[in-house]
Write an enzyme that holds these catalytic residues in place. Structure first.
Site, PDB file in Angstrom:
ATOM      1  N   GLU A 163      41.092  38.882  32.598  1.00 43.18           N
ATOM      2  CA  GLU A 163      40.848  38.280  33.300  1.00 43.18           C
ATOM      3  C   GLU A 163      41.405  36.634  33.102  1.00 43.18           C
ATOM      4  O   GLU A 163      40.327  35.933  34.217  1.00 43.18           O
ATOM      5  CB  GLU A 163      40.189  38.726  34.624  1.00 43.18           C
ATOM      6  CG  GLU A 163      40.028  40.054  34.481  1.00 43.18           C
ATOM      7  CD  GLU A 163      39.541  40.847  36.299  1.00 43.18           C
ATOM      8  OE1 GLU A 163      39.220  39.975  36.742  1.00 43.18           O
ATOM      9  OE2 GLU A 163      39.394  41.681  36.496  1.00 43.18           O
ATOM     10  N   GLU A 356      39.425  48.464  34.126  1.00 43.40           N
ATOM     11  CA  GLU A 356      38.451  48.647  34.775  1.00 43.40           C
ATOM     12  C   GLU A 356      38.800  48.904  35.433  1.00 43.40           C
ATOM     13  O   GLU A 356      39.527  48.398  36.739  1.00 43.40           O
ATOM     14  CB  GLU A 356      37.510  46.933  34.864  1.00 43.40           C
ATOM     15  CG  GLU A 356      37.324  46.246  33.987  1.00 43.40           C
ATOM     16  CD  GLU A 356      36.590  45.009  34.475  1.00 43.40           C
ATOM     17  OE1 GLU A 356      36.472  44.280  35.281  1.00 43.40           O
ATOM     18  OE2 GLU A 356      36.288  44.054  33.481  1.00 43.40           O
TER      19      GLU A 356
HETATM   20  C1  BGC Z   1      35.521  41.422  36.591  1.00 40.41           C
HETATM   21  C2  BGC Z   1      34.216  41.941  35.919  1.00 40.41           C
HETATM   22  C3  BGC Z   1      33.494  42.038  37.019  1.00 40.41           C
HETATM   23  C4  BGC Z   1      34.443  42.821  37.822  1.00 40.41           C
HETATM   24  C5  BGC Z   1      33.587  43.427  39.933  1.00 40.41           C
HETATM   25  C6  BGC Z   1      36.292  42.318  37.250  1.00 40.41           C
HETATM   26  O1  BGC Z   1      36.698  41.090  38.172  1.00 40.41           O
HETATM   27  O2  BGC Z   1      36.017  41.538  35.465  1.00 40.41           O
HETATM   28  O3  BGC Z   1      33.252  40.945  35.340  1.00 40.41           O
HETATM   29  O4  BGC Z   1      31.742  42.070  37.785  1.00 40.41           O
HETATM   30  O5  BGC Z   1      35.227  42.496  38.651  1.00 40.41           O
HETATM   31  O6  BGC Z   1      33.253  42.199  40.470  1.00 40.41           O
END
Ligand code: BGC
Length: 451
Positions: A163, A356
């Site tokens: 990111e 993610e």
């Molecule tokens: C990030 C994580 C973060 C998650 C939840 C993502 O933007 O890569 O590090 O914990 O979102 O906020």
């Protein structure tokens, strides 16, 4: 027809959010170590000094991963743990820690997917100007070479950056991420260019140093869903997903980062609009930046509905009152896991990996000693069903990493938010798998057919 047989079911974490041991084992200071100590930056002035103390609970944590049944684990290296000053000396304790982690994973049949950089930047390099310093791509190249030399014989899947939208886009427009500075547009564009160069150099080094490895990166960026199934609204969602909002939040978008990587050029209209703020681009820069990748990673939590306006421009639609939201108040929009992979696959022509996805719930340990998190199960089921639908529609989807394996340090929100499949008691470090952990295990075991 659903997910492919070798679909990569995984879970993800990041070094600063879980490791702790911030001042142990020869680790150097990171930007986040320093940022957390400045009062007011983090919820109730929490910090990642101990976090999940994963540094000392590594074997237990990998055993839980094995019980969960994940095929792959996405973790990040802490640059200052490996190279305390960012360049030069390599820290033997840091090497030992990651060596042990990687060996444990492999012995348990879990494939390591390593992210080179998930925001914990060596403070020593930040003091030298960080990503604004023209040497910054070379620093990252040296760090990448170090990783290749140490672990390249055992790791075959890499993500360069997590990111850039956040560690540049939020961090340097004065929003919640370290070092939370407000700089000029010109400087942001220069940093972005240096990050992209660093990415390209790292890919070149990985290709040469780890034959046959698979490489991607893990961006985020606003994604949009059509408010109806009409062809116009679908087009509006696609357009919004890839438009560079030059007068708005362009660093949080997708195209400014991904077009140079996949097409070898910056989005032309936007580059023209940025005019003299554009960085000087060296003759080989775009070639270095646009090294071929093996998959398109994307971190996706929620999306924004749009309709096509009468002027041919997408119009953002408000959520209806009472629209479902997570504990951190993010809207729940499962269709994002259908449309975003579809649009990304169509545009960038690579298999998609969801690097993610997950949610924060305000979980508690109940009187029965268990953690009941029906919201997480419901959320994940809805999102995965949409991802499955994308796969059925012919989108090449290679994998899904749930965020997160365990509750951890949620950046500016400290420990107030819990994103894990495993509950962590931050006082005792006791781990308790949540109901969603067992549910996800059954989904993995059925390769998604139980969804
Ligand atoms: C990030 C994580 C973060 C998650 C939840 C993502 O933007 O890569 O590090 O914990 O979102 O906020």
């Amino acid at each position: 027809m659903g997910f492919k047989q070798d679909f990569v079911w995984g879970a993800a974490t990041a070094s600063y959010q879980i490791e702790g041991a911030a001042y142990e084992g020869g680790k150097g200071l990171s930007n986040w170590d320093v940022f957390c100590k400045q009062p007011g930056n983090i919820y109730e002035n929490h910090n990642g000094d101990v976090a999940c103390d994963h540094y000392h609970h590594l074997a237990e944590d990998v055993a839980l991963m094995k019980e969960l049944g994940i095929k792959a684990y996405r973790f990040s290296f802490s640059w200052p743990r490996l190279m305390p000053q960012g360049t030069g000396t390599v820290n033997p304790d840091g090497i030992r820690f990651y060596q042990t982690l990687i060996d444990e994973l492999l012995q348990n049949g879990i494939t390591p997917y390593a992210t080179l950089f998930h925001w914990d930047y060596p403070y020593a390099l930040q003091k030298r100007g960080g990503w604004l310093n023209p040497a910054s791509p070379q620093w990252f190249a040296e760090y990448t070479e170090t990783i290749i030399g140490l672990f390249g014989n055992k790791i075959k899947h890499f993500f360069t950056f997590n990111e850039p939208q956040c560690f540049i886009g939020l961090a340097f427009t004065g929003r919640e991420m370290a070092p939370k500075l407000q700089v000029t547009r010109r400087d942001i564009l220069q940093m972005a260019h240096n990050v992209l160069l660093a990415h390209g150099k790292a890919v070149q080094l990985l290709r040469a140093g780890v034959p046959g490895c698979k490489i991607g990166y893990a961006p985020t960026g606003s994604t949009y869903i059509p408010a109806s199934n009409s062809a116009q609204d679908i087009e509006a969602a696609r357009k919004a997903t890839f438009t560079v909002d030059v007068n708005g939040d362009w660093p949080m978008g997708i195209s400014w980062w991904s077009d140079p990587i996949f097409f070898g050029e910056y989005p032309a209209e936007a580059a023209q609009a940025f005019g003299d703020d554009m960085p000087a681009i060296g003759p080989n820069d775009m070639k270095i930046i646009s090294q071929p990748l093996d998959f398109y990673g994307h971190n996706i939590y929620n999306s924004t509905p749009v309709k096509m306006g009468e002027n041919g421009q997408p119009v953002v639609q408000a959520f209806k009152p009472g629209h479902p939201r997570t504990a951190v108040n993010w809207p729940i929009t499962p269709e994002g896991l259908y449309w975003a992979p579809k649009f990304l696959h169509q545009r960038y022509k690579l298999p998609v990996i969801i690097t993610e996805n997950g949610l924060s719930c305000h979980d508690v340990v109940s009187l029965d000693g268990k953690v009941h998190d029906p919201n997480r199960i419901d959320f994940t089921q809805r999102y995965l069903q949409q991802l499955q639908r994308a796969a059925q529609d012919g989108v090449e989807v290679d994998g899904y990493f749930h965020w997160s394996l365990m509750d951890n340090f949620e950046w500016a929100k400290g420990y107030s938010e819990r994103f894990g499949l495993i509950y962590v008691d931050f006082e005792t470090q006791k781990r308790t798998p949540k109901d969603s952990f067992y549910w996800y295990a059954s989904i993995i075991n059925s390769n998604g057919s139980l969804l």
